[in-house]
Design a protein around this motif. Structure first.
Motif, PDB file in Angstrom:
ATOM      1  N   THR A  16       0.764  -1.919   0.179  1.00 28.66           N
ATOM      2  CA  THR A  16      -0.112   0.026  -0.312  1.00 28.66           C
ATOM      3  C   THR A  16       0.975   1.279  -0.420  1.00 28.66           C
ATOM      4  N   SER A  17       2.171   1.408   0.383  1.00 32.88           N
ATOM      5  CA  SER A  17       3.260   2.084   0.788  1.00 32.88           C
ATOM      6  C   SER A  17       4.070   2.040   0.730  1.00 32.88           C
ATOM      7  N   TRP A  26      -1.555   2.468  -7.608  1.00 29.45           N
ATOM      8  CA  TRP A  26      -2.597   2.753  -6.331  1.00 29.45           C
ATOM      9  C   TRP A  26      -3.699   4.667  -6.837  1.00 29.45           C
ATOM     10  N   GLY A  27      -4.053   4.399  -7.101  1.00 30.20           N
ATOM     11  CA  GLY A  27      -5.210   5.942  -7.711  1.00 30.20           C
ATOM     12  C   GLY A  27      -4.832   5.909  -8.921  1.00 30.20           C
ATOM     13  N   THR A  28      -4.495   5.200  -9.937  1.00 27.99           N
ATOM     14  CA  THR A  28      -4.807   5.821 -11.572  1.00 27.99           C
ATOM     15  C   THR A  28      -5.318   4.343 -11.973  1.00 27.99           C
ATOM     16  N   ASP A  31      -5.396   0.073 -11.752  1.00 24.75           N
ATOM     17  CA  ASP A  31      -4.857  -0.034 -10.005  1.00 24.75           C
ATOM     18  C   ASP A  31      -5.161  -1.580  -9.778  1.00 24.75           C
ATOM     19  N   HIS A  56      -6.606  -1.231  -1.564  1.00 26.84           N
ATOM     20  CA  HIS A  56      -7.587  -0.466  -2.436  1.00 26.84           C
ATOM     21  C   HIS A  56      -7.952   0.373  -1.110  1.00 26.84           C
ATOM     22  N   GLN A  57      -8.224  -0.019   0.052  1.00 27.11           N
ATOM     23  CA  GLN A  57      -9.456   0.776   0.975  1.00 27.11           C
ATOM     24  C   GLN A  57      -8.353   1.547   1.728  1.00 27.11           C
ATOM     25  N   LEU A  60      -6.554   3.678  -0.523  1.00 27.46           N
ATOM     26  CA  LEU A  60      -6.892   5.319  -1.336  1.00 27.46           C
ATOM     27  C   LEU A  60      -8.304   5.399  -0.020  1.00 27.46           C
ATOM     28  N   GLU A  67     -13.798   5.707  -6.587  1.00 25.56           N
ATOM     29  CA  GLU A  67     -12.656   6.825  -6.554  1.00 25.56           C
ATOM     30  C   GLU A  67     -13.922   8.264  -6.605  1.00 25.56           C
ATOM     31  N   HIS A  68     -14.124   7.967  -7.660  1.00 24.70           N
ATOM     32  CA  HIS A  68     -14.783   9.570  -7.989  1.00 24.70           C
ATOM     33  C   HIS A  68     -16.427   9.349  -8.002  1.00 24.70           C
TER      34      HIS A  68
END
Length: 70
Positions: A16-17, A26-28, A31, A56-57, A60, A67-68
């Motif tokens: 995750t990081s 992540w975030g693209t 993902d 993912h949770q 992000l 996400e949106h």
């Protein structure tokens, strides 16, 4: 049991990081699919999508596809 929890946390951070997160980006767009592809090499097909949803949770703050959403 504490050792298992520490190893699990280390793996969660990796994906995750850490370097694993860089592979997934992540975030693209895509993902989640990249996560499934990467982690399929390490975990079984019965859990990989659920694990990627959880990652993912964690990465992000939302589930895949959310996400949106307002």
């Amino acid at each position: 049991m504490a050792d298992f929890s520490a190893r699990t946390e280390k793996l969660m951070r990796y994906w995750t990081s850490g370097p694993g997160a860089a592979k997934i980006a992540w975030g693209t767009p895509g993902d989640f699919d990249r996560c499934v592809k990467e982690l399929s090499e390490h975990v079984g097909p019965g859990i990989v999508k659920g694990l990627c949803s959880n990652l993912h949770q964690r990465a992000l703050g939302v589930r895949p596809g959310q996400e949106h959403k307002d």
